[in-house]
Design an enzyme around this catalytic site. Structure first.
Site, mmCIF file in Angstrom:
data_model
loop_
_atom_site.group_PDB
_atom_site.id
_atom_site.type_symbol
_atom_site.label_atom_id
_atom_site.label_comp_id
_atom_site.label_asym_id
_atom_site.label_seq_id
_atom_site.Cartn_x
_atom_site.Cartn_y
_atom_site.Cartn_z
ATOM 1 N N GLY A 238 0.761 -1.243 0.000
ATOM 2 C CA GLY A 238 0.000 0.000 0.000
ATOM 3 C C GLY A 238 0.786 1.284 0.000
ATOM 4 O O GLY A 238 0.207 2.370 -0.082
ATOM 5 N N ARG A 275 2.952 -1.343 -5.928
ATOM 6 C CA ARG A 275 3.129 -0.045 -6.585
ATOM 7 C C ARG A 275 4.487 0.602 -6.276
ATOM 8 O O ARG A 275 5.130 1.159 -7.161
ATOM 9 C CB ARG A 275 2.005 0.890 -6.110
ATOM 10 C CG ARG A 275 1.899 2.188 -6.889
ATOM 11 C CD ARG A 275 0.898 3.138 -6.196
ATOM 12 N NE ARG A 275 -0.355 2.518 -5.886
ATOM 13 C CZ ARG A 275 -1.436 2.555 -6.664
ATOM 14 N NH1 ARG A 275 -1.397 3.215 -7.798
ATOM 15 N NH2 ARG A 275 -2.547 1.946 -6.295
ATOM 16 N N CYS A 342 -14.173 5.040 -28.315
ATOM 17 C CA CYS A 342 -15.461 5.724 -28.407
ATOM 18 C C CYS A 342 -16.123 5.830 -27.042
ATOM 19 O O CYS A 342 -17.152 5.192 -26.768
ATOM 20 C CB CYS A 342 -16.359 4.979 -29.389
ATOM 21 S SG CYS A 342 -15.536 4.763 -30.958
HETATM 22 C C1 LIG Z 1 -3.049 -4.906 -4.081
HETATM 23 C C2 LIG Z 1 -2.529 -5.537 -2.871
HETATM 24 C C3 LIG Z 1 -1.219 -5.297 -2.429
HETATM 25 C C4 LIG Z 1 -0.298 -4.322 -3.109
HETATM 26 O O1 LIG Z 1 -0.710 -3.012 -2.954
HETATM 27 P P1 LIG Z 1 0.226 -1.812 -3.453
HETATM 28 O O2 LIG Z 1 -0.568 -0.606 -3.174
HETATM 29 O O3 LIG Z 1 0.475 -2.000 -4.908
HETATM 30 O O4 LIG Z 1 1.492 -1.866 -2.664
HETATM 31 C C5 LIG Z 1 -0.778 -5.985 -1.327
HETATM 32 N N1 LIG Z 1 -1.570 -6.860 -0.660
HETATM 33 C C6 LIG Z 1 -2.841 -7.096 -1.043
HETATM 34 C C7 LIG Z 1 -3.659 -8.068 -0.279
HETATM 35 C C8 LIG Z 1 -3.357 -6.442 -2.149
HETATM 36 O O5 LIG Z 1 -4.626 -6.677 -2.520
#
Ligand SMILES: *Cc1c(COP(=O)(O)O)cnc(C)c1O
Length: 414
Positions: A238, A275, A342
């Site tokens: 996250g 990310r 479109c």
């Molecule tokens: C999407 C997700 C992540 C990765 O999240 P990022 O924001 O890309 O770091 C990690 N764990 C779970 C369970 C996710 O669904």
């Protein structure tokens, strides 16, 4: 991803973006290998000797070449489907360093993951616990599980990518977790070994992450007091990145916060970043097809579209867009950058001041995560190729989809 100040040209490592566009055509995704490695190693270095496992979230960018780069650095993986597990295995990733998240794991996916001996299932419901127990018993194996706990903290991000509030579909309520762990501990062929959370994506504030971490640690202590042996705590992913003017949390600061929350506890620490490893490691190159000047708006119509990059239409996400050749001292005009699809929602950027001509190549920045993986064939457009840059070398890691590819698995009914 830097503009060479001498030549005014955009480079990915030591390869000019203009050469990539010339060699491989546009639209095309371009990634920097070095940037991916650097971002991963920032997490690893911050942990130092501390027992940890960085599980790259495969859904951010699931190209097998990218998985391989991370596998070579010792990465584990966070997967959300059997398809992602296949990719990890095809890339040489280690299933014993792989955790399986997601609210809807099917019978077949659980079966497959057990056969491949993954590290742990991040379980999201009581029903899923029972399903895993049944399948593990049939196979005669033990399934390691964590419960994905919903710590009920507001991650302060876009509602579509916030996952840690009581009203979300993810995880089990923190107040219900103890009851479920006690059930899990008694279920045949289930071994509760960890605890897990993930409160959302593109987080730029440390406070909600700390709140969640402290709740996790507190719950771990309570579980251990009940003789439930927790040997790892998974704090999820996250971590946000800079798209525009956000101030992201540095990897080192995030890890330091986790180490503080852990105190003297010795469980293995897992994290699931996606990310923050690949997001700023990728560009989407696109060519200006037409300039269109209207009474109220000017448009740059490019050859990339919402099927290539869904984030602007889906989340109104901002991606920086500029020309790959620096334009100096020329008048800027305000444009919306739009694709050929479109749909009015088919835009890549709005109200951008640029000076471009038809035929110029633009770079859309920060698309390494949730770019290619969210792409589609809408409007029967083949997906863009992916190019990996390693110093001066460019490797095609995914071919451009051909027209034949588009309907090769369709049949006309008799
Ligand atoms: C999407 C997700 C992540 C990765 O999240 P990022 O924001 O890309 O770091 C990690 N764990 C779970 C369970 C996710 O669904």
């Amino acid at each position: 991803m830097t503009i060479n100040t001498k030549t005014g040209r955009l480079f990915i490592e030591n390869k000019a973006a203009s050469d990539v566009a010339k060699e491989f055509g546009t639209p095309c995704y371009v990634y920097s290998k070095n940037s991916i490695k650097t971002n991963f190693n920032r997490f690893k270095d911050a942990f130092g000797e501390r027992k940890n496992l960085v599980c790259y979230a495969v859904k951010a960018n699931s190209n097998i070449a990218i998985i391989r780069i991370l596998a070579d650095l010792g990465s584990g993986f966070d997967i959300v489907s059997g398809g992602e597990l296949s990719r990890v295995l095809a890339a040489g990733g280690d299933p014993s360093k792989t955790v399986f998240s997601g609210v809807g794991k099917t019978h077949a996916e659980i079966h497959y993951a057990l056969e491949q001996k993954i590290k742990c299932f991040n379980v999201e419901s009581e029903s899923e616990l029972h399903r895993i127990s049944t399948i593990a018993r049939e196979l005669g194996v033990e399934a390691n599980i964590s419960l994905r706990v919903n710590p009920d903290v507001d991650a302060k991000t876009h509602p579509y990518i916030s996952t840690g509030l009581k009203e979300n579909k993810f995880g089990v309520d923190v107040d219900d977790a103890m009851r479920l762990y006690k059930i899990a501990a008694k279920l045949p062929n289930i071994e509760p070994t960890g605890i897990d959370c993930h409160i959302g994506s593109q987080l730029t504030e440390i406070a909600p992450m700390r709140d969640a971490a402290l709740k996790m640690v507190e719950l771990t202590d309570a579980l251990i007091a009940e003789n439930i042996v927790i040997d790892h705590i998974d704090f999820g992913g996250g971590l946000g990145i800079q798209y525009q003017d956000e101030t992201p949390i540095h990897q080192e600061l995030f890890v330091k916060m986790l180490l503080e929350a852990m105190g003297s506890r010795e469980q293995e620490i897992l994290i699931e970043p996606g990310r923050s490893i690949v997001g700023n490691s990728g560009l989407l190159l696109t060519t200006v097809e037409y300039l269109k000047h209207g009474p109220n708006k000017n448009f740059i119509v490019v050859d990339a579209a919402m099927n290539d990059l869904a984030r602007p239409s889906l989340y109104n996400a901002y991606h920086h867009i500029d020309s790959i050749i620096e334009e100096k001292n020329r008048p800027l005009k305000r444009y919306d950058i739009v694709g050929p699809i479109c749909e009015t929602g088919d835009f890549l950027g709005k109200d951008r001041d640029l000076c471009v001509n038809e035929g110029d190549v633009l770079a859309i920045h920060s698309v390494g995560a949730y770019g290619m993986t969210m792409s589609s064939n809408y409007n029967s457009r083949g997906r863009a190729p992916e190019i990996l840059i390693d110093d001066t070398r460019a490797h095609v890691i995914r071919d451009r989809e051909s027209i034949e590819d588009l309907f090769s698995n369709e049949q006309i009914a008799p």
